[in-house]
Design a protein around this motif. Structure first.
Motif, PDB file in Angstrom:
ATOM      1  N   VAL A 165       0.843  -1.207   0.000  1.00  0.00           N
ATOM      2  CA  VAL A 165       0.000   0.000   0.000  1.00  0.00           C
ATOM      3  C   VAL A 165       0.874   1.251   0.000  1.00  0.00           C
ATOM      4  CG1 VAL A 165      -1.711   1.303   1.333  1.00  0.00           C
ATOM      5  CG2 VAL A 165      -1.950  -1.165   1.090  1.00  0.00           C
ATOM      6  N   PHE A 166       1.987   1.211   0.741  1.00  0.00           N
ATOM      7  CA  PHE A 166       2.907   2.351   0.783  1.00  0.00           C
ATOM      8  C   PHE A 166       3.471   2.648  -0.610  1.00  0.00           C
ATOM      9  CE2 PHE A 166       7.342   3.914   1.622  1.00  0.00           C
ATOM     10  CZ  PHE A 166       6.994   5.162   2.111  1.00  0.00           C
ATOM     11  N   MET A 167       3.928   1.602  -1.283  1.00  0.00           N
ATOM     12  CA  MET A 167       4.483   1.792  -2.628  1.00  0.00           C
ATOM     13  C   MET A 167       3.398   2.265  -3.594  1.00  0.00           C
ATOM     14  SD  MET A 167       7.604   1.371  -2.223  1.00  0.00           S
ATOM     15  CE  MET A 167       8.064   1.610  -3.928  1.00  0.00           C
ATOM     16  N   ALA A 168       2.189   1.692  -3.464  1.00  0.00           N
ATOM     17  CA  ALA A 168       1.077   2.104  -4.334  1.00  0.00           C
ATOM     18  C   ALA A 168       0.750   3.579  -4.115  1.00  0.00           C
ATOM     19  CB  ALA A 168      -0.153   1.235  -4.057  1.00  0.00           C
ATOM     20  N   ALA A 169       0.794   4.027  -2.840  1.00  0.00           N
ATOM     21  CA  ALA A 169       0.497   5.432  -2.530  1.00  0.00           C
ATOM     22  C   ALA A 169       1.518   6.362  -3.174  1.00  0.00           C
ATOM     23  CB  ALA A 169       0.463   5.637  -1.023  1.00  0.00           C
ATOM     24  N   LEU A 170       2.749   5.893  -3.293  1.00  0.00           N
ATOM     25  CA  LEU A 170       3.791   6.720  -3.893  1.00  0.00           C
ATOM     26  C   LEU A 170       3.696   6.742  -5.416  1.00  0.00           C
ATOM     27  CD1 LEU A 170       6.946   5.755  -1.774  1.00  0.00           C
ATOM     28  CD2 LEU A 170       5.533   7.805  -1.579  1.00  0.00           C
ATOM     29  N   LEU A 171       3.284   5.602  -5.981  1.00  0.00           N
ATOM     30  CA  LEU A 171       3.378   5.455  -7.440  1.00  0.00           C
ATOM     31  C   LEU A 171       2.082   5.752  -8.177  1.00  0.00           C
ATOM     32  CD1 LEU A 171       5.574   2.216  -7.515  1.00  0.00           C
ATOM     33  CD2 LEU A 171       6.311   4.582  -7.833  1.00  0.00           C
ATOM     34  N   LEU A 172       0.929   5.462  -7.562  1.00  0.00           N
ATOM     35  CA  LEU A 172      -0.337   5.652  -8.287  1.00  0.00           C
ATOM     36  C   LEU A 172      -0.652   7.135  -8.441  1.00  0.00           C
ATOM     37  CD1 LEU A 172      -2.672   2.871  -6.830  1.00  0.00           C
ATOM     38  CD2 LEU A 172      -1.520   2.932  -9.042  1.00  0.00           C
ATOM     39  N   PRO A 173      -1.138   7.535  -9.615  1.00  0.00           N
ATOM     40  CA  PRO A 173      -1.474   8.956  -9.801  1.00  0.00           C
ATOM     41  C   PRO A 173      -2.694   9.340  -8.971  1.00  0.00           C
ATOM     42  CG  PRO A 173      -2.129   7.681 -11.715  1.00  0.00           C
ATOM     43  CD  PRO A 173      -1.384   6.732 -10.824  1.00  0.00           C
ATOM     44  N   PHE A 174      -2.659  10.554  -8.444  1.00  0.00           N
ATOM     45  CA  PHE A 174      -3.774  11.054  -7.635  1.00  0.00           C
ATOM     46  C   PHE A 174      -4.761  11.746  -8.568  1.00  0.00           C
ATOM     47  CE2 PHE A 174      -5.808  13.910  -4.551  1.00  0.00           C
ATOM     48  CZ  PHE A 174      -6.007  13.030  -3.502  1.00  0.00           C
ATOM     49  N   PRO A 175      -6.075  11.435  -8.465  1.00  0.00           N
ATOM     50  CA  PRO A 175      -7.042  12.067  -9.374  1.00  0.00           C
ATOM     51  C   PRO A 175      -7.090  13.573  -9.161  1.00  0.00           C
ATOM     52  CG  PRO A 175      -8.160  10.869  -7.626  1.00  0.00           C
ATOM     53  CD  PRO A 175      -6.714  10.530  -7.505  1.00  0.00           C
ATOM     54  N   ARG A 176      -7.168  14.301 -10.238  1.00  0.00           N
ATOM     55  CA  ARG A 176      -7.215  15.760 -10.159  1.00  0.00           C
ATOM     56  C   ARG A 176      -8.669  16.211 -10.173  1.00  0.00           C
ATOM     57  NH1 ARG A 176      -2.162  17.733 -10.977  1.00  0.00           N
ATOM     58  NH2 ARG A 176      -2.867  19.877 -11.215  1.00  0.00           N
ATOM     59  N   GLY A 177      -9.061  17.009  -9.217  1.00  0.00           N
ATOM     60  CA  GLY A 177     -10.423  17.508  -9.143  1.00  0.00           C
ATOM     61  C   GLY A 177     -10.654  18.618 -10.137  1.00  0.00           C
ATOM     62  N   ARG A 178     -11.918  18.914 -10.393  1.00  0.00           N
ATOM     63  CA  ARG A 178     -12.243  19.982 -11.332  1.00  0.00           C
ATOM     64  C   ARG A 178     -11.786  21.322 -10.765  1.00  0.00           C
ATOM     65  NH1 ARG A 178     -18.416  19.282 -12.455  1.00  0.00           N
ATOM     66  NH2 ARG A 178     -18.254  18.542 -10.337  1.00  0.00           N
ATOM     67  N   GLY A 179     -11.175  22.115 -11.588  1.00  0.00           N
ATOM     68  CA  GLY A 179     -10.759  23.448 -11.171  1.00  0.00           C
ATOM     69  C   GLY A 179      -9.469  23.474 -10.377  1.00  0.00           C
ATOM     70  N   ARG A 180      -8.858  22.310 -10.170  1.00  0.00           N
ATOM     71  CA  ARG A 180      -7.590  22.289  -9.428  1.00  0.00           C
ATOM     72  C   ARG A 180      -6.447  22.656 -10.352  1.00  0.00           C
ATOM     73  NH1 ARG A 180      -7.369  18.730  -4.420  1.00  0.00           N
ATOM     74  NH2 ARG A 180      -5.186  19.274  -4.485  1.00  0.00           N
ATOM     75  N   SER A 204      -1.197  13.798  -3.781  1.00  0.00           N
ATOM     76  CA  SER A 204      -0.546  12.487  -3.812  1.00  0.00           C
ATOM     77  C   SER A 204      -1.232  11.608  -2.773  1.00  0.00           C
ATOM     78  CB  SER A 204       0.944  12.623  -3.477  1.00  0.00           C
ATOM     79  OG  SER A 204       1.480  11.368  -3.122  1.00  0.00           O
ATOM     80  N   TRP A 205      -1.338  10.313  -3.078  1.00  0.00           N
ATOM     81  CA  TRP A 205      -2.018   9.397  -2.151  1.00  0.00           C
ATOM     82  C   TRP A 205      -1.307   9.323  -0.795  1.00  0.00           C
ATOM     83  CZ3 TRP A 205      -6.782   8.169  -2.844  1.00  0.00           C
ATOM     84  CH2 TRP A 205      -7.293   8.021  -4.133  1.00  0.00           C
ATOM     85  N   ILE A 206      -0.001   9.605  -0.760  1.00  0.00           N
ATOM     86  CA  ILE A 206       0.726   9.451   0.502  1.00  0.00           C
ATOM     87  C   ILE A 206       0.249  10.459   1.545  1.00  0.00           C
ATOM     88  CG2 ILE A 206       2.716  10.963   0.005  1.00  0.00           C
ATOM     89  CD1 ILE A 206       2.836   7.477   1.644  1.00  0.00           C
ATOM     90  N   TYR A 207      -0.344  11.575   1.077  1.00  0.00           N
ATOM     91  CA  TYR A 207      -0.841  12.583   2.023  1.00  0.00           C
ATOM     92  C   TYR A 207      -2.216  12.211   2.587  1.00  0.00           C
ATOM     93  CZ  TYR A 207       2.917  15.831   0.888  1.00  0.00           C
ATOM     94  OH  TYR A 207       4.145  16.425   0.760  1.00  0.00           O
ATOM     95  N   VAL A 208      -2.802  11.116   2.118  1.00  0.00           N
ATOM     96  CA  VAL A 208      -4.148  10.735   2.544  1.00  0.00           C
ATOM     97  C   VAL A 208      -4.127   9.962   3.871  1.00  0.00           C
ATOM     98  CG1 VAL A 208      -6.121   9.282   1.881  1.00  0.00           C
ATOM     99  CG2 VAL A 208      -5.031  10.732   0.178  1.00  0.00           C
ATOM    100  N   PHE A 209      -2.960   9.383   4.208  1.00  0.00           N
ATOM    101  CA  PHE A 209      -2.936   8.442   5.321  1.00  0.00           C
ATOM    102  C   PHE A 209      -3.064   9.095   6.700  1.00  0.00           C
ATOM    103  CE2 PHE A 209      -1.610   5.984   1.775  1.00  0.00           C
ATOM    104  CZ  PHE A 209      -2.202   4.770   2.013  1.00  0.00           C
ATOM    105  N   GLY A 210      -2.761  10.374   6.799  1.00  0.00           N
ATOM    106  CA  GLY A 210      -2.978  11.073   8.064  1.00  0.00           C
ATOM    107  C   GLY A 210      -4.456  11.153   8.398  1.00  0.00           C
TER     108      GLY A 210
END
Lengths: 64, 218
Positions: A48-63, B39-45
């Motif tokens: 899960v740690f590696m996935a959190a680092l590597l997976l792209p975070f979805p971008r919200g509208r207007g961000r 980034s997903w890593i900031y979600v864990f807090g």
């Protein structure tokens, strides 16, 4: 509230995927002794740690 | 009587001005965050905080019904299961949060106290989990208490922290440790709001004392 009987429709579906009634299994590494269950959880945390680092975070509208 | 922004008002006014200066509403409850936070890593807090809330709520129900409830009631077993699994998730998320903050050196930019309060939260949580094992009222808790008693006696604190004393362990588990953990967690979150989210190591340095999170997002 009465407990469900041990065998009921769908019991297999909700049962633990491994037999939890026996003695736990342990890994020995010198003075370190670790249960397989805890080892699996540590492995999951690393995944899960590696996935959190590597997976792209979805971008919200207007961000930006 | 002075207004909100004026001087005077005794110690309450001085405390209010200091608190509002350190944590203005837009900083306490921001509606934007820095771009690097995507980034997903900031979600864990926040996942850790969410799990802690479920731990406290289910623990509160168990405290209302008594420590033996889950042995004699299906509903009690269910709430006990929620308590157990929310603790599992709390520890799971907290450890990933800890790894993430360690590798981004989150104590940078005058955030040492944020790091320290988080670390103390972690150790307090371990104490809360261990005393939880001791108050299960089953053979598992008896075995753990027997083993822990030998360890604690060997370092000379068994007389003050008696793991064989169910009442003492229950009080540690449901009063003292949750109180300390709750206060530390609130302090930790307020420090995060005050100093801001730590930027990545290669990002431009932003002085948290001068920049609100809104400004940092620009």
């Amino acid at each position: 509230m009465t407990a469900l009987p041990y065998f009921y429709p769908g019991a297999r579906l909700f049962a633990a995927p491994i037999d939890l009634n026996g003695a736990g299994r342990y890994v020995h590494w010198g003075v370190v002794q670790l249960s397989v269950a805890n080892l699996v959880i540590i492995g999951l945390m690393l995944v899960v740690f590696m996935a959190a680092l590597l997976l792209p975070f979805p971008r919200g509208r207007g961000r930006r | 009587m002075s207004g909100m922004g004026g001087a005077g008002g005794g110690w309450t006014g001085a405390v209010r001005r200091r608190v509002v200066r350190a944590l203005p509403p837009e900083k306490l409850l921001p509606d934007t965050q820095p771009a690097y936070m995507a980034s997903w890593i900031y979600v864990f807090g926040v996942l850790t905080v969410a799990a802690l809330i479920v731990v406290l709520l289910t623990g509160g129900v168990l405290a209302l019904k008594g420590p033996a409830w889950w042995h004699v009631s299906g509903a009690g077993k269910y709430v006990n299961g929620l308590h157990l699994w929310s603790v599992e998730l709390f520890m799971f998320f907290m450890v990933i949060h800890l790894w993430g903050k360690f590798f981004m050196a989150a104590w940078r930019g005058r955030r040492a106290l944020t790091w320290v309060t988080g670390a103390v939260c972690f150790f307090t949580s371990i104490g809360a989990a261990f005393t939880g094992y001791l108050v299960q009222q089953n053979f598992d808790s008896q075995w753990i208490a027997g083993q822990a008693k030998d360890g604690l006696n060997s370092v000379g604190i068994g007389a003050f922290f008696n793991v064989l004393d169910f009442g003492q362990m229950l009080m540690w588990h449901i009063v003292l440790l949750p109180l300390v953990l709750g206060l530390l967690a609130i302090w930790h979150i307020l420090l995060v709001r005050w100093r801001g989210i730590v930027p990545p190591i290669d990002a431009a340095t932003i002085d948290p004392a001068d920049a609100t999170t809104r400004e940092a997002a620009r």
